[in-house]
Design a protein around this motif. Structure first.
Motif, PDB file in Angstrom:
ATOM      1  N   VAL A   1       0.876  -1.102  -0.003  1.00 19.84           N
ATOM      2  CA  VAL A   1      -0.086  -0.021   0.064  1.00 19.84           C
ATOM      3  C   VAL A   1       0.733   1.429   0.005  1.00 19.84           C
ATOM      4  O   VAL A   1       0.812   2.246  -0.842  1.00 19.84           O
ATOM      5  N   GLU A   2       1.975   1.195   0.755  1.00 19.59           N
ATOM      6  CA  GLU A   2       2.704   2.552   1.028  1.00 19.59           C
ATOM      7  C   GLU A   2       3.564   2.677  -0.479  1.00 19.59           C
ATOM      8  O   GLU A   2       3.446   3.818  -0.813  1.00 19.59           O
ATOM      9  N   VAL A   3       3.976   1.649  -0.815  1.00 16.80           N
ATOM     10  CA  VAL A   3       4.529   1.829  -2.197  1.00 16.80           C
ATOM     11  C   VAL A   3       3.804   2.336  -3.226  1.00 16.80           C
ATOM     12  O   VAL A   3       4.337   3.208  -4.143  1.00 16.80           O
ATOM     13  N   LEU A   4       2.526   1.695  -3.579  1.00 18.30           N
ATOM     14  CA  LEU A   4       1.854   2.171  -4.412  1.00 18.30           C
ATOM     15  C   LEU A   4       1.341   3.698  -4.360  1.00 18.30           C
ATOM     16  O   LEU A   4       1.370   4.391  -5.108  1.00 18.30           O
ATOM     17  N   ALA A   5       1.225   3.969  -3.057  1.00 22.88           N
ATOM     18  CA  ALA A   5       0.825   5.401  -2.619  1.00 22.88           C
ATOM     19  C   ALA A   5       1.904   6.134  -3.135  1.00 22.88           C
ATOM     20  O   ALA A   5       1.670   7.289  -3.684  1.00 22.88           O
ATOM     21  N   LEU A   6       3.266   5.835  -2.801  1.00 17.64           N
ATOM     22  CA  LEU A   6       4.129   6.634  -2.967  1.00 17.64           C
ATOM     23  C   LEU A   6       4.396   6.861  -4.723  1.00 17.64           C
ATOM     24  O   LEU A   6       4.839   7.770  -4.910  1.00 17.64           O
ATOM     25  N   LEU A   7       4.143   5.819  -5.419  1.00 15.02           N
ATOM     26  CA  LEU A   7       4.255   5.977  -6.755  1.00 15.02           C
ATOM     27  C   LEU A   7       3.225   6.811  -7.287  1.00 15.02           C
ATOM     28  O   LEU A   7       3.694   7.878  -7.817  1.00 15.02           O
ATOM     29  N   ALA A   8       1.927   6.680  -6.827  1.00 13.13           N
ATOM     30  CA  ALA A   8       1.065   7.468  -7.396  1.00 13.13           C
ATOM     31  C   ALA A   8       1.349   9.122  -6.997  1.00 13.13           C
ATOM     32  O   ALA A   8       1.134   9.919  -7.511  1.00 13.13           O
ATOM     33  N   ASN A   9       1.666   9.147  -5.693  1.00 16.81           N
ATOM     34  CA  ASN A   9       2.035  10.431  -5.332  1.00 16.81           C
ATOM     35  C   ASN A   9       3.306  11.203  -6.060  1.00 16.81           C
ATOM     36  O   ASN A   9       3.446  12.465  -6.304  1.00 16.81           O
ATOM     37  N   ALA A  10       4.331  10.238  -6.394  1.00 18.82           N
ATOM     38  CA  ALA A  10       5.566  10.766  -6.982  1.00 18.82           C
ATOM     39  C   ALA A  10       4.690  11.277  -8.416  1.00 18.82           C
ATOM     40  O   ALA A  10       5.219  12.552  -8.973  1.00 18.82           O
ATOM     41  N   ALA A  11       3.861  10.513  -8.978  1.00 21.61           N
ATOM     42  CA  ALA A  11       3.408  10.897 -10.348  1.00 21.61           C
ATOM     43  C   ALA A  11       2.670  12.412 -10.197  1.00 21.61           C
ATOM     44  O   ALA A  11       2.681  13.215 -10.953  1.00 21.61           O
ATOM     45  N   ARG A  12       1.932  12.302  -9.155  1.00 21.97           N
ATOM     46  CA  ARG A  12       0.976  13.718  -8.864  1.00 21.97           C
ATOM     47  C   ARG A  12       2.076  14.881  -8.701  1.00 21.97           C
ATOM     48  O   ARG A  12       1.906  15.907  -9.143  1.00 21.97           O
ATOM     49  N   GLU A  13       3.230  14.523  -8.111  1.00 24.56           N
ATOM     50  CA  GLU A  13       4.125  15.726  -7.645  1.00 24.56           C
ATOM     51  C   GLU A  13       4.979  16.154  -9.210  1.00 24.56           C
ATOM     52  O   GLU A  13       5.062  17.068  -9.301  1.00 24.56           O
ATOM     53  N   HIS A  14       5.102  14.970  -9.819  1.00 28.85           N
ATOM     54  CA  HIS A  14       5.633  15.420 -11.206  1.00 28.85           C
ATOM     55  C   HIS A  14       4.606  16.462 -12.135  1.00 28.85           C
ATOM     56  O   HIS A  14       5.086  17.473 -12.418  1.00 28.85           O
ATOM     57  N   VAL A  15       3.448  15.940 -12.004  1.00 25.63           N
ATOM     58  CA  VAL A  15       2.347  16.813 -12.638  1.00 25.63           C
ATOM     59  C   VAL A  15       2.468  18.104 -11.834  1.00 25.63           C
ATOM     60  O   VAL A  15       2.423  19.055 -12.737  1.00 25.63           O
ATOM     61  N   ALA A  16       2.773  18.421 -10.620  1.00 29.00           N
ATOM     62  CA  ALA A  16       2.670  19.344 -10.011  1.00 29.00           C
ATOM     63  C   ALA A  16       3.847  20.270 -10.369  1.00 29.00           C
ATOM     64  O   ALA A  16       3.810  21.672 -10.675  1.00 29.00           O
ATOM     65  N   VAL A  17       4.948  19.846 -10.611  1.00 32.42           N
ATOM     66  CA  VAL A  17       6.194  20.572 -11.011  1.00 32.42           C
ATOM     67  C   VAL A  17       5.928  20.910 -12.398  1.00 32.42           C
ATOM     68  O   VAL A  17       6.163  22.312 -12.649  1.00 32.42           O
ATOM     69  N   TRP A  18       5.305  20.387 -13.277  1.00 34.32           N
ATOM     70  CA  TRP A  18       4.878  20.764 -14.591  1.00 34.32           C
ATOM     71  C   TRP A  18       3.984  21.993 -14.527  1.00 34.32           C
ATOM     72  O   TRP A  18       3.931  23.051 -15.199  1.00 34.32           O
ATOM     73  N   GLN A  19       3.015  21.850 -13.451  1.00 37.23           N
ATOM     74  CA  GLN A  19       1.889  22.968 -13.484  1.00 37.23           C
ATOM     75  C   GLN A  19       2.620  24.298 -13.058  1.00 37.23           C
ATOM     76  O   GLN A  19       2.084  24.995 -13.221  1.00 37.23           O
ATOM     77  N   ARG A  20       3.751  24.037 -12.464  1.00 38.16           N
ATOM     78  CA  ARG A  20       4.396  25.185 -12.025  1.00 38.16           C
ATOM     79  C   ARG A  20       4.792  26.255 -13.051  1.00 38.16           C
ATOM     80  O   ARG A  20       5.063  27.389 -12.850  1.00 38.16           O
ATOM     81  N   VAL A  21       4.704  25.720 -14.327  1.00 43.55           N
ATOM     82  CA  VAL A  21       5.189  26.460 -15.268  1.00 43.55           C
ATOM     83  C   VAL A  21       4.021  27.538 -15.643  1.00 43.55           C
ATOM     84  O   VAL A  21       4.251  28.838 -15.976  1.00 43.55           O
ATOM     85  N   SER A  22       2.765  27.301 -15.267  1.00 43.98           N
ATOM     86  CA  SER A  22       1.685  28.222 -15.418  1.00 43.98           C
ATOM     87  C   SER A  22       1.571  28.938 -13.930  1.00 43.98           C
ATOM     88  O   SER A  22       1.533  28.236 -12.989  1.00 43.98           O
ATOM     89  N   PRO A  23       1.324  30.084 -14.038  1.00 39.30           N
ATOM     90  CA  PRO A  23       1.623  30.962 -12.940  1.00 39.30           C
ATOM     91  C   PRO A  23       0.559  31.027 -12.033  1.00 39.30           C
ATOM     92  O   PRO A  23       0.243  31.488 -10.897  1.00 39.30           O
ATOM     93  N   SER A  24      -0.655  30.593 -12.641  1.00 38.33           N
ATOM     94  CA  SER A  24      -1.932  30.781 -11.940  1.00 38.33           C
ATOM     95  C   SER A  24      -2.146  29.476 -10.758  1.00 38.33           C
ATOM     96  O   SER A  24      -3.176  29.208 -10.209  1.00 38.33           O
TER      97      SER A  24
END
Lengths: 901, 115
Positions: A59-82
């Protein structure tokens, strides 16, 4: 805390944190995240049991991977200032954003794929072939090995057979008295029922219908735990000899013959010439034991002797009991019975098998091998597409460089490329499932229609889930490495478009060549062994000549034909008419067809064995046939004579024709003609139990294709006249026309006689060893696919290498190297990769082939020819594929290559 | 006013920090015990939420540490900020408001036994 004392799960977790989280997040929280996980792990592991800890870890590892994907998206979102508004913490808004980004990724990927239609087509087709092969075979595997039989707790259902080990018999039945003993004495079964295959005729209506049926104990539905969809099951009193006839019919028969009549229960039909009441309808998936459509209770005669063994047994284990316990208990009973009834039960043993094994036999093992090969083909397809992607990404370096200089990070580019490969995997997967569907139809077409209806793959959620998992894994597998490589080189090199040193790319390329070659070689060797084995099998001479022979089965309804003379006259009339037809060369009648499983075995002994042990009297395959049978079938008459018309009459001496195996068993080294055989295990006192051998015929495969021939005796039609038999006819003209004419002749004699299984002898042979053609087709197909994939893979990588070092080669040639030096440079590295692939492939094949051993017929798993041929063909194909880009390089003008400088 | 709900991890972290400063593991324990085990966050979900809360300025890393003998220097303590408290109170208002939109319908929540 030293490194060694950190528990393994925590180390794995830390590794994932290091590998998969975006850098900013990792630097900010990484250590504390790992620490938090570790603290929690230590505390929990004190109280929780091991399995719970495994679950926690997952459970922990799957959650970690899912959160990692989410954080990657967040990094990408940072390009947009809003992005830093308050709703950023809101789950709903985030989900919408996720979908939006996914859609954008997909749009990019689709555009990229459209831009290179040729490449996309090849890659998608490759994936489709891999997934198609995999899913169609998985469908079979699923239906045979994974899908439960259509009975609750079907792994508690065991089939019990009586055995006589000293006589080499392992499928002897049980008599009524024995069945009662076993039901009474066993301790490990909730219920035990007897069953017995019997073809039954349903008459009335347009034409009589011959159906696969089963005689059963009244409690058989209880054993199977099945309820009728209409009506009821059998009652114990219906088992008695004088009870009224009651039957259960299958849903299929109910629909086809009785128009799905909801009020069918209670109506009566004529079965086997007797009026019987339909008491219930069983759901379609119940075809127990095999393709049965009609069930009837046994009509036991309590006077039947103990040695009249007709029934097999099926039992439902009590909950918690194991097969071994059941066997031990049954053996205990067998020993007790042998003590109580030494004359009939001495030397009688018992064996148990899971119902699944009985239903599918060897098929599971066979299909598992096919699935392993199909999985290798899928892996090969992955390696192949990875090679193609490597080349494709190479030609896109410029585009990627521009993206990178516009601010796209490595993660973003990898994500883009991964989305592309996932999209290709999905396209290939959809196509592959369609292919697999056709492949399934193709496999089913090879399979004879009479085979297990259970052996029928269907689309089910768990099956689709596996396919989706395979598609996703495929996409990631073939997309990840090339994308990482594509983005790995320094971006300055990318922008200058000089190709850099190409080291990481070409190293991966060589690895992929090795992988391609190794996988292809493994598939080739395994498949060739199976094909060669199938060919050996198929090349066996059956002992008869199936060409131009047609056959149909006929059954004389028992009740109307009890008079033996009437049956004999009927056969004589029909045979006379059929033989008179101009297209007929010869015609005859036999009780069981050559090349099909036999069930009639009688005890026989040779004259002159005065003192003998009844247990040692052999069981001999027994058939009844008319004159002309051996001529019709092309079975050679080696000595003596065929039956004659006179042998049918009751006032002539009793004669028998035997096969070589019987002669060898009874009179080794002697001429069997003129010797006598006694029927039955007791003392054949009366003269009429003795039969004189008048003919010796060649052996056929009468106990399974490729298995040793069993002793077999043929008795003349007339003195013994069966109800069931096969007409066999050798024709000179159109076989179909003959069959139609025959059917009319037979029905002109009597229109109530059901005819069934109208086939050519070739079909009979094909059906009886369908797995031979199945294996040759399936494995040949896989070999060809493997070769093609290996060739495209090697071609792609060589082209890639040449393209990367195009300028270098051109310069080398410009400053004086001859083109042969360049060839040597490329081929030298290619050959080393090929070599390591071959070594790897050979080692895997040698180990893997051992598992094939038991499935191979007439071929050693170490068959030198197969290895040499596979190796030779693969090497030639790979080298030729590798040469193509070099030839193209040679045609290219130097100036065109260097023109850019 | 924004009527979209906070995610469960975000809401629970804000509630945990509303009256004290806690480190990561203590937050996990606090959430688990307050919700009788119904909300059990994984380590990565917790930190993913913490990261977003830090970015949004709703929580901050705390400089105040417990007495040295109770302190574990590896730990990092978090505290709620005024805007975090406001967001939490806004969420409570939102929940209240949501309830007010159904009250007239005459249906109540599940009794404990029905859950």
């Amino acid at each position: 805390m030293t490194v060694a004392r950190v528990p393994l799960p925590v180390r794995v977790y830390a590794w994932i944190v290091r590998r998969f989280l975006p850098r900013a997040f990792r630097e900010r929280h990484g250590d504390r995240l790992v620490q938090l996980f570790g603290d929690n792990w230590l505390v929990e592991s004190r109280t929780r049991p091991k399995p719970a800890m495994v679950a926690l870890f997952l459970v922990e590892v799957l959650a970690l991977l899912a959160n990692a994907a989410r954080e990657h998206v967040a990094v990408w979102q940072r390009v947009s200032p809003s992005r830093l508004n308050s709703s950023d913490c809101a789950g709903l808004g985030e989900r919408v954003r996720w979908i939006r980004f996914l859609a954008r990724d997909l749009r990019h990927a689709a555009r990229a794929l459209r831009k290179r239609p040729g490449f996309t087509a090849i890659a998608v087709a490759t994936v489709a072939v891999g997934i198609g092969a995999n899913t169609s075979v998985f469908g079979l595997l699923h239906s045979v090995l994974i899908r439960p039989l259509p009975f609750p707790d079907s792994n508690r259902l065991l089939v019990v057979d009586a055995t006589a080990p000293e006589r080499g018999v392992d499928d002897m039945g049980f008599s009524y008295a024995e069945l009662l003993d076993w039901q009474e004495m066993n301790r490990e079964f909730d219920a035990l029922a007897g069953f017995y295959y019997a073809d039954l005729t349903v008459s009335g209506g347009d034409s009589p219908l011959r159906l696969k049926g089963t005689l059963v104990s009244a409690n058989f539905l209880e054993v199977l735990s099945v309820r009728p969809m209409l009506g009821r099951g059998f009652l114990p009193r219906e088992e008695s000899l004088h009870a009224d006839r009651s039957i259960l019919i299958g849903e299929g028969l109910w629909r086809s013959r009785f128009g799905s009549d909801p009020n069918i229960v209670g109506s009566s039909v004529t079965v086997g010439g007797e009026s019987s009441t339909i008491v219930g309808v069983l759901p379609a998936q119940v075809t127990f034991p095999e393709a049965s459509q009609i069930w009837m209770p046994f009509r036991w005669d309590p006077e039947n002797p103990r040695y009249m063994r007709e029934a097999r047994m099926i039992g439902r284990l009590r909950p918690g009991a194991t097969t071994d316990q059941a066997l031990t208990d049954l053996q205990r009973i067998a020993a007790l019975l042998a003590e109580r009834h030494p004359d009939t039960n001495a030397g009688v043993g018992v064996r148990v098998r899971l119902l699944r094994e009985v239903v599918f036999g060897n098929d599971g093992e066979r299909i598992l091998i096919l699935y392993v090969v199909a999985s290798l083909v899928l892996l090969l397809a992955c390696a192949n597409v990875a090679s193609l992607l490597l080349v494709r990404n190479d030609s896109r370096r410029h585009e990627l460089a521009i993206r990178s200089s516009l601010g796209a990070g490595r993660g973003q580019i990898v994500r883009l490329l991964l989305t592309e490969s996932l999209l290709m995997a999905v396209l290939g997967g959809v196509l592959g499932i369609a292919l697999g569907w056709y492949g399934r139809d193709f496999l089913l077409a090879i399979r004879p229609r009479e085979l297990q209806p259970l052996f029928f793959p269907e689309i089910r959620p768990d099956f689709l889930f596996v396919t989706v998992a395979i598609v996703t894994a495929t996409g990631v597998l073939f997309g990840l490495l090339p994308s990482l490589t594509a983005t790995g080189a320094g971006s300055s090199g990318l922008v200058r478009n000089t190709g850099g040193d190409g080291k990481s790319g070409s190293k991966l390329g060589l690895t992929l060549v090795s992988a391609n070659v190794a996988l292809a070689l493994t598939v080739l060797v395994g498949a060739s062994l199976m094909v060669k084995s199938a060919m050996r099998h198929g090349a066996l001479h059956p002992g008869f000549d199936p060409d131009n022979v047609v056959t149909l089965q006929l059954h004389l309804p028992d009740a109307d034909w009890t008079d033996r003379a009437r049956r004999r006259t009927f056969f004589e009339e029909v045979l006379t008419e059929v033989r008179a037809m101009p297209e007929v060369e010869s015609a005859s009648v036999i009780t069981e067809l050559a090349a099909e499983p036999k069930s009639q075995r009688w005890r026989m002994r040779q004259e002159g064995t005065e003192s003998y042990d009844p247990r040692e009297v052999p069981l001999v395959l027994t058939d009844v046939c008319d004159k002309g049978y051996f001529e019709t079938m092309g079975i050679p008459l080696l000595a003596g004579r065929d039956f004659a018309g006179a042998d049918r009459r009751d006032d002539t001496p009793q004669v028998v024709i035997v096969n070589v195996a019987l002669a060898r068993r009874f009179w080794p080294g002697e001429n069997p003609i003129g010797k006598r055989i006694g029927l039955g295990g007791g003392t054949p006192s009366s003269e009429d139990r003795w039969y004189r051998v008048v003919g010796l015929v060649g052996d056929t495969y009468n106990s399974g294709w490729g298995s040793p021939t069993e002793p077999q005796a043929f008795f003349p039609l007339g003195k013994i006249t069966p109800y069931d038999s096969y007409f066999t006819v050798r024709t000179v003209g159109n076989a179909k026309a003959v069959l139609t004419a025959m059917r009319e002749r037979i029905w002109s004699v009597n229109p109530d006689i059901p005819l069934s299984r109208i086939r050519t002898m070739e079909q009979v042979v094909r059906q009886s060893n369908w797995h031979v053609s199945f294996n040759s087709w399936a494995f040949s197909l896989f070999s060809v696919i493997a070769l093609v994939l290996a060739a495209t893979g090697v071609y792609a990588i060589t082209a890639h290498t040449v393209a990367r070092r195009w300028r270098e080669f051109a310069i080398r040639i410009a400053v004086g190297a001859c083109s042969r030096d360049v060839d040597r440079l490329v081929l030298g590295r290619g050959a080393r990769a090929l070599g390591s692939g071959v070594v790897l492939g050979l080692s895997v094949s040698l180990v893997g082939a051992r598992f094939l051993g038991a499935m191979l017929f007439g071929v050693s798993p170490m068959d030198l020819g197969v290895y040499v041929t596979s190796l030779g063909v693969l090497t030639v194909v790979s080298l030729s594929a590798g040469l193509v880009p070099l030839i193209r390089l040679r045609r290219q003008s130097l100036m065109a290559v260097l023109g850019g400088e | 006013m924004d009527t979209r709900p906070l995610s469960i991890p975000v809401f629970q972290i804000l509630v945990s920090l509303s009256d004290r400063q806690l480190h990561g593991y203590a937050m996990l324990r606090d959430i688990k015990s307050r919700t009788a085990g119904r909300v059990s966050l994984t380590a990565s979900t917790l930190y993913s939420a913490v990261n977003r809360l830090l970015d949004a300025g709703w929580i901050r890393e705390s400089e105040d540490r417990p007495a040295p003998e109770l302190d574990d220097e590896r730990r990092r303590y978090f505290a709620i900020t005024p805007s975090g408290l406001e967001a939490l109170r806004h969420e409570l208002w939102r929940m209240d408001w949501m309830l007010s939109t159904v009250r007239d319908k005459g249906i109540g929540p599940l009794a404990p036994r029905e859950q």
